[in-house]
Design a protein around this motif. Structure first.
Motif, short mmCIF file in Angstrom:
data_model
loop_
_atom_site.label_atom_id
_atom_site.label_comp_id
_atom_site.label_asym_id
_atom_site.label_seq_id
_atom_site.Cartn_x
_atom_site.Cartn_y
_atom_site.Cartn_z
N ILE A 205 0.87 -1.18 0.00
CA ILE A 205 0.00 0.00 0.00
C ILE A 205 0.90 1.22 0.00
CG2 ILE A 205 -1.92 1.17 1.11
CD1 ILE A 205 -2.50 -1.72 0.25
N THR A 206 0.75 2.08 -1.01
CA THR A 206 1.60 3.27 -1.13
C THR A 206 0.75 4.53 -1.02
OG1 THR A 206 1.44 3.55 -3.54
CG2 THR A 206 3.04 1.95 -2.72
N VAL A 207 1.35 5.55 -0.44
CA VAL A 207 0.68 6.84 -0.26
C VAL A 207 1.61 7.94 -0.74
CG1 VAL A 207 -0.19 8.49 1.45
CG2 VAL A 207 -0.72 6.07 1.69
N GLY A 208 1.01 8.93 -1.42
CA GLY A 208 1.78 10.11 -1.81
C GLY A 208 2.40 10.06 -3.18
N LEU A 209 2.15 8.99 -3.95
CA LEU A 209 2.66 8.89 -5.32
C LEU A 209 1.50 8.59 -6.25
CD1 LEU A 209 5.93 6.74 -4.96
CD2 LEU A 209 5.79 9.16 -5.60
N GLY A 210 1.41 9.32 -7.35
CA GLY A 210 0.41 9.02 -8.35
C GLY A 210 0.76 7.74 -9.10
N GLU A 211 -0.24 7.13 -9.73
CA GLU A 211 -0.04 5.85 -10.39
C GLU A 211 1.05 5.91 -11.46
OE1 GLU A 211 -2.66 2.50 -12.86
OE2 GLU A 211 -3.56 4.42 -12.29
N SER A 212 0.99 6.93 -12.33
CA SER A 212 1.96 7.00 -13.42
C SER A 212 3.37 7.26 -12.91
CB SER A 212 1.55 8.10 -14.41
OG SER A 212 1.47 9.36 -13.77
N HIS A 213 3.50 8.14 -11.91
CA HIS A 213 4.82 8.43 -11.34
C HIS A 213 5.38 7.19 -10.65
CE1 HIS A 213 8.09 10.87 -9.88
NE2 HIS A 213 7.81 10.56 -8.62
N LEU A 214 4.52 6.47 -9.95
CA LEU A 214 4.95 5.25 -9.28
C LEU A 214 5.44 4.23 -10.30
CD1 LEU A 214 2.92 3.53 -6.42
CD2 LEU A 214 4.08 2.21 -8.16
N ALA A 215 4.66 4.07 -11.38
CA ALA A 215 5.02 3.09 -12.41
C ALA A 215 6.38 3.40 -13.02
CB ALA A 215 3.94 3.05 -13.48
N ARG A 216 6.68 4.68 -13.22
CA ARG A 216 7.97 5.06 -13.78
C ARG A 216 9.11 4.69 -12.84
NH1 ARG A 216 5.21 9.73 -15.55
NH2 ARG A 216 6.04 10.95 -13.79
N GLN A 217 8.86 4.83 -11.54
CA GLN A 217 9.92 4.56 -10.57
C GLN A 217 10.29 3.07 -10.50
OE1 GLN A 217 10.29 6.29 -6.78
NE2 GLN A 217 9.05 8.10 -7.21
N ILE A 218 9.35 2.20 -10.80
CA ILE A 218 9.62 0.77 -10.67
C ILE A 218 9.56 0.05 -12.02
CG2 ILE A 218 8.76 0.72 -8.31
CD1 ILE A 218 6.20 -0.59 -9.36
N GLU A 219 9.65 0.82 -13.10
CA GLU A 219 9.51 0.25 -14.44
C GLU A 219 10.50 -0.88 -14.71
OE1 GLU A 219 9.22 1.82 -19.10
OE2 GLU A 219 9.95 3.15 -17.50
N ASP A 220 11.75 -0.70 -14.30
CA ASP A 220 12.76 -1.72 -14.57
C ASP A 220 12.49 -3.01 -13.78
OD1 ASP A 220 13.34 -0.15 -12.26
OD2 ASP A 220 15.34 -1.04 -12.17
N ILE A 221 11.99 -2.87 -12.55
CA ILE A 221 11.67 -4.04 -11.74
C ILE A 221 10.50 -4.80 -12.37
CG2 ILE A 221 10.90 -4.86 -9.48
CD1 ILE A 221 12.21 -2.40 -8.24
N GLU A 222 9.50 -4.06 -12.82
CA GLU A 222 8.34 -4.69 -13.44
C GLU A 222 8.73 -5.40 -14.74
OE1 GLU A 222 3.71 -3.61 -14.69
OE2 GLU A 222 5.09 -2.02 -14.08
N ASP A 223 9.59 -4.78 -15.52
CA ASP A 223 10.01 -5.39 -16.79
C ASP A 223 10.78 -6.70 -16.57
OD1 ASP A 223 8.86 -3.37 -18.23
OD2 ASP A 223 10.71 -2.24 -18.52
N ALA A 224 11.46 -6.80 -15.42
CA ALA A 224 12.28 -7.98 -15.16
C ALA A 224 11.51 -9.11 -14.47
CB ALA A 224 13.49 -7.58 -14.30
N MET A 225 10.24 -8.89 -14.17
CA MET A 225 9.48 -9.93 -13.47
C MET A 225 9.28 -11.15 -14.35
SD MET A 225 6.51 -7.97 -11.24
CE MET A 225 5.46 -7.87 -12.68
N PRO A 226 9.28 -12.35 -13.76
CA PRO A 226 8.99 -13.55 -14.56
C PRO A 226 7.55 -13.54 -15.04
CG PRO A 226 9.09 -14.07 -12.21
CD PRO A 226 9.57 -12.65 -12.36
N SER A 227 7.28 -14.32 -16.07
CA SER A 227 5.96 -14.29 -16.71
C SER A 227 4.85 -14.78 -15.80
CB SER A 227 5.99 -15.14 -17.99
OG SER A 227 6.32 -16.48 -17.68
N PHE A 228 5.18 -15.57 -14.78
CA PHE A 228 4.12 -16.10 -13.92
C PHE A 228 3.72 -15.13 -12.80
CE2 PHE A 228 8.13 -17.79 -12.25
CZ PHE A 228 8.07 -17.43 -10.91
N VAL A 229 4.37 -13.96 -12.75
CA VAL A 229 4.01 -12.94 -11.76
C VAL A 229 3.43 -11.73 -12.50
CG1 VAL A 229 4.80 -11.45 -9.89
CG2 VAL A 229 5.85 -13.69 -10.22
#
Length: 420
Positions: free
Chosen positions: A184-208
């Protein structure tokens, strides 16, 4: 697996009630990795029900239908689905005894035939016994499809989904495990949050899979993993959630699937801290959100809804000279409101709000949507002015979230001071 949710009722189509059932059902199916193919609302007519079932079975493996199971003549669902599945209605003795027992408890000596008909179920159906109401649900498995027909009353439907339908659906896919991790995150908009973790999300395995679930003031992140090895799912998913939490830092307020209000209540109760509110433009909405959480009595002291200037003076001790010099909608006023509430209710923290929610009442200097919020803490009182541009209801919700966010930020700041 894919599911389709169908709600039956003219009252939904004409806007008399809002279909909240479908959203809730979809939320329950998500952890089972059952995606939603379609959600639709239809009239309580034989033609509409038949067509909806014909179309749904082309798209989905699970078809869940709510509504239309009442005892009145305008509810034609049971007779229609009996024809659809080429079966007949039979009276279930266990359900009939249950309905009779409910009538006996209410002091009625004679149960009308129309109520006895609530015990009529499809001969080929599995009866989903309704412990909390009179109308039972029915489940049918046919040609690889699972159908559930449930009453539309929300608390009855929820009981049947949780205790009857979900166990059936888990049985239908025993080979797959589903594991969820939450942030649960507070104080970050969805798009800004997504940019901050974009590399982590791109590296996730396909089953996650990562789902962003935004709400005013916060974003809920749900990591869902599906596979045959539960331990592998847990380890991989928790590692990803850990990496995201480390990246986002203080913006992460919880690692459980909780509301922000639940987080505040739990945290304050655990630390033996007390909260109060002094509300003008929010009209008690902040205290309502807090006291809706079980356990709030351990940390919530009280609330003052002080709409008029005189109430601010009489109840909270706001200075008349402050009101005259700065007006009710001002940071000096909300600071005194917060300090006053903290003193009156003997609390450790207090939130105060004053603003122009709309649609009228604004001026060029203080337009509609201007809201002042203050939070009094153990060591200091902070204030801030916000300018919103939405309608009255949205302004109230945004002001509520602003107050809770400021409270949490000040609490964290003061906890850090204690640790030094």
């Amino acid at each position: 697996m894919k599911a389709e949710i169908i709600t039956i009722g003219d009252e939904i189509l004409n806007g008399q009630i809002v279909d909240t059932n479908s959203a809730w059902i979809a939320q329950q199916l998500a952890p089972l990795h059952i995606s939603i193919a379609q959600i639709s609302s239809i009239s309580d007519s034989a033609e509409a029900i038949t067509l909806a079932l014909q179309q749904a079975e082309q798209r989905a493996d699970v078809i869940i239908v709510t509504g239309g199971l009442g005892p009145t003549k305008d509810d034609v669902t049971k007779s229609t689905i009996a024809n659809y599945f080429n079966t007949r209605l039979v009276r279930d003795p266990q359900v009939l005894a249950h309905v009779q027992q409910l009538f006996d408890r209410l002091g009625y000596t004679d149960m009308p035939e129309v109520n006895k008909q609530q015990a009529d179920v499809l001969a080929i159906a599995k009866v989903l016994f309704n412990d909390v109401g009179t109308a039972p649900g029915m489940a049918i498995e046919k040609e690889g499809k699972y159908y559930a027909f449930l009453p539309g009353v929300p608390f009855e439907m929820k009981h049947l989904i949780e205790h009857r339908v979900l166990p059936d659906l888990r049985r239908l896919q025993p080979e797959a495990y589903v594991y969820n991790a939450h942030l649960i995150t507070v104080g970050l908009g969805e798009s800004h949050l997504a940019r901050q973790i974009e590399d982590i999300e791109d590296a996730m395995p396909s089953f996650v899979k990562l789902a962003y679930l935004p709400k005013l003031g916060l974003v809920r992140l749900r990591f869902t993993a599906v596979g045959a090895d539960l331990e592998v799912l847990k380890k991989e998913t928790d590692n990803i959630a850990d990496a995201v939490a480390q990246r986002l830092g203080k913006h992460v307020v919880a690692r459980e699937d909780l509301s922000f209000e639940e987080i505040i209540v739990r945290t304050f109760a655990a630390k033996n801290l007390r909260l109060a509110t002094a509300e003008s433009c929010t009209g008690g909405n902040i205290s309502t959100q807090i006291t809706a959480v079980a356990g709030a009595s351990q940390m919530f002291q009280g609330a003052a809804v002080v709409y008029s200037n005189q109430a601010k003076v009489d109840v909270l001790g706001v200075s008349a000279s402050t009101l005259e010099a700065h007006g009710a909608v001002s940071e000096p006023t909300v600071v005194q409101m917060a300090d006053g509430a903290k003193a009156v209710f003997h609390s450790d923290y207090a939130i105060a709000t004053s603003g122009i929610a709309g649609p009228g009442g604004g001026t060029p200097e203080k337009p509609v949507g201007m809201v002042c919020v203050a939070v009094a803490g153990r060591y200091e009182t902070l204030s801030k002015t916000f300018y919103y541009k939405n309608d009255r209801a949205v302004n109230i919700q945004r002001a509520t979230m602003a107050g809770l966010s400021m409270l949490w930020n000040l609490f964290q700041k003061e906890e850090a001071v204690k640790m030094e």
